[in-house]
Design an enzyme around this catalytic site. Sequence first.
Site, PDB file in Angstrom:
ATOM      1  N   TYR A  79     -14.497   9.104  -1.912  1.00  0.00           N
ATOM      2  CA  TYR A  79     -13.558   8.366  -2.769  1.00  0.00           C
ATOM      3  C   TYR A  79     -13.113   9.289  -3.901  1.00  0.00           C
ATOM      4  O   TYR A  79     -13.934   9.776  -4.692  1.00  0.00           O
ATOM      5  CB  TYR A  79     -14.222   7.118  -3.330  1.00  0.00           C
ATOM      6  CG  TYR A  79     -13.241   6.108  -3.865  1.00  0.00           C
ATOM      7  CD1 TYR A  79     -12.769   5.096  -3.045  1.00  0.00           C
ATOM      8  CD2 TYR A  79     -12.786   6.172  -5.170  1.00  0.00           C
ATOM      9  CE1 TYR A  79     -11.862   4.166  -3.527  1.00  0.00           C
ATOM     10  CE2 TYR A  79     -11.878   5.249  -5.657  1.00  0.00           C
ATOM     11  CZ  TYR A  79     -11.422   4.247  -4.837  1.00  0.00           C
ATOM     12  OH  TYR A  79     -10.522   3.333  -5.318  1.00  0.00           O
ATOM     13  N   TYR A  82      -3.004   6.267  -1.554  1.00  0.00           N
ATOM     14  CA  TYR A  82      -4.078   5.568  -2.268  1.00  0.00           C
ATOM     15  C   TYR A  82      -4.193   4.144  -1.764  1.00  0.00           C
ATOM     16  O   TYR A  82      -3.450   3.255  -2.181  1.00  0.00           O
ATOM     17  CB  TYR A  82      -3.795   5.583  -3.772  1.00  0.00           C
ATOM     18  CG  TYR A  82      -4.898   4.970  -4.612  1.00  0.00           C
ATOM     19  CD1 TYR A  82      -6.216   5.368  -4.462  1.00  0.00           C
ATOM     20  CD2 TYR A  82      -4.620   4.008  -5.578  1.00  0.00           C
ATOM     21  CE1 TYR A  82      -7.227   4.825  -5.223  1.00  0.00           C
ATOM     22  CE2 TYR A  82      -5.619   3.448  -6.363  1.00  0.00           C
ATOM     23  CZ  TYR A  82      -6.928   3.865  -6.179  1.00  0.00           C
ATOM     24  OH  TYR A  82      -7.926   3.314  -6.948  1.00  0.00           O
TER      25      TYR A  82
END
Length: 399
Positions: free
Chosen positions: A298, A348
């Site tokens: 992440y 994203y």
Amino acid sequence: MAQAKAAIVGLGITEMGKVFGRSGTSLAIEAINLALEDAGLKKDDLDGLLINAGISNSIGLGLQNAGGFKGLRLLNHMNAAGSTACQMVQYASMAVQNGMANYVACVFADTPLAAPGASSGAAYGGAARAAAASGNGRPAGPPGWAGLNAHYGYFGVNIGYAMAARRHMAEFGTTSEQFGAIAVAERDWAVMNDRAQMRTPITIEDHQASRFIVEPLHLLDCCLVSNGAVAVIVTSVERAADAKASPAYVLAMAQGHPGDSRSAGDPHEVSTGAVIARETLYGQLGITAKDIDICELYDCYTYTVLVTLEDYGFCAKGEGGAFVEDGKLGPGGSLPTNTGGGELSAFYMWGMTPMSEGVIQARGGGGQRQVAKNDLVLVTGNGGILDYHASIILSPRPA
């Protein structure tokens, strides 16, 4: 080596980036249908649905009816921020293991970009930032003590990560250029990804020259803002044998939520929930960081990649900067990381960005960017400001 707990047999990714005129619901339905097609399944085969909405909160339980999904035996709307994607796959895996469902769709959709010309900052800046500025030019915030942080300029998510990065720099001597090495490596991967929003190569000099968002974070330290949706289909190891395409097997899964008092002396900013999760994750397989072939981490900011590598034991605490600066994370490096360009350069979709690339790599479908050795693919997600953490290990083999 332990037996796989479940398998991902379908992946659906919609158009990404400046996608306007579409609702989150329509994007989510498209992603699920793409994932079903990828898996060789029909809509009626689906009997589980787990939903994660992004900042725009544009999808919810109504997705069941909007998408025409009937007779579900599992349904939930989950949100642990960026750690949710790994958590959805974890809960789906446990559901199929225990006979609660046969095929579970895990979907994320978000539409933070409101219209052409609207700024990315406005999309994630929050209502307080978007509100009319006060007379002294500072953003308006809630009244009284609740507005104290905003009064002194502490508002929005960027500053929390900037404070964490600054503390790492102060304690360990980490440099901005070392954060830049992460951005450069991910952009080098994105060049080979047709879905990536940013595909022009960058240098450390470009990183240093990009404007500050919140010091010490430059623009190129920060993730993109994207409209789109991603879905995966989770099923049992046994049913995966009949899948249309190669499965990505879920070998291990874990979570770690350290808690944070936000008080002086709390190590939260330089030590994350990954420390807790790694003990569970590695323990399930009897492995260490040295056994991991590919990392899909992440990366809402370059800093999160650095601190996650430390917390999963790829290097000692405080040595993340020196660890990444030699380019080992990029194409041809010894630790291929965020091989689709990640959230910094591809798109994203919260935790579904590393999840989708992990599935692609584990299935051997990365094309030009496919990493040859893909036995163990680490996928992580973090949410809040390093408050929540979850991870899985994917593999092309069930054991």
